[in-house]
Scaffold this active site. Structure first.
Site, PDB file in Angstrom:
ATOM      1  CB  CYS A  34       5.338 -11.269 -41.832  1.00 31.86           C
ATOM      2  SG  CYS A  34       6.998 -11.911 -41.590  1.00 31.86           S
ATOM      3  CG  ASP A  36       8.493 -10.938 -38.661  1.00 31.53           C
ATOM      4  OD1 ASP A  36       8.081  -9.802 -38.379  1.00 31.53           O
ATOM      5  OD2 ASP A  36       7.931 -11.969 -38.302  1.00 31.53           O
ATOM      6  CB  CYS A  59       6.229 -14.372 -35.580  1.00 33.24           C
ATOM      7  SG  CYS A  59       6.926 -15.660 -36.611  1.00 33.24           S
ATOM      8  CB  CYS A 103       8.083 -18.284 -39.663  1.00 31.29           C
ATOM      9  SG  CYS A 103       6.425 -17.596 -39.645  1.00 31.29           S
TER      10      CYS A 103
HETATM   11 FE1  FES Z   1       7.060 -13.162 -39.915  1.00 34.79          FE
HETATM   12 FE2  FES Z   1       6.827 -15.460 -38.891  1.00 34.79          FE
HETATM   13  S1  FES Z   1       5.225 -14.027 -39.184  1.00 34.79           S
HETATM   14  S2  FES Z   1       8.560 -14.654 -39.837  1.00 34.79           S
END
Ligand code: FES
Length: 123
Positions: A34, A36, A59, A103
């Site tokens: 994602c 992140d 998130c 995540c």
């Molecule tokens: Fe990226 Fe949760 S959607 S770490």
């Protein structure tokens, strides 16, 4: 998608958020799924994690797992902290929804990298 109350609690009121100046170890990871990102800072004294903080751009589940891993790792020896796994973090939060399991990888990986970084610096 349903988050547990624990996930929501840690997301709304994260523990140990922020940076540590001059950390003894720094773990930085990005989630390829994602995009992140998480940074995890540790201070080590007498082979124990004396202080730990995180900065996470991600998130709700990533922030909750970051907060939870700081609680799990604080005060532990480096050997104990190294054994904290991805699933330990999600179990401690009462499980993440399956679509959000990835995540929890960020937090455990960042912790392990911070410990590796500490060991590298103190060879
Ligand atoms: Fe990226 Fe949760 S959607 S770490």
């Amino acid at each position: 998608m349903q988050y547990s109350n624990k996930v929501i609690g840690h997301f709304k009121n994260p523990h140990n958020m922020g940076a540590i100046e001059n950390p003894d170890g720094l773990g930085q990871v990005g989630n390829p799924v994602c995009g992140d990102m998480m940074k995890l800072y540790i201070k080590v004294k007498d082979n124990k994690i004396e202080n730990i903080k995180f900065q996470t751009l991600g998130c709700a589940a990533a922030i909750a797992t970051s907060s939870m891993i700081t609680d799990l790792a604080k005060g532990k020896t480096l050997e104990q902290a190294e054994k904290i796994s991805r699933s330990d973090v999600s179990d401690a939060l009462g499980k993440l929804p399956p679509i959000k399991e990835h995540c929890s990888n960020l937090a455990a990986d960042a912790l392990h990298r911070a410990i590796q970084d500490y060991k590298k610096r103190n060879k």
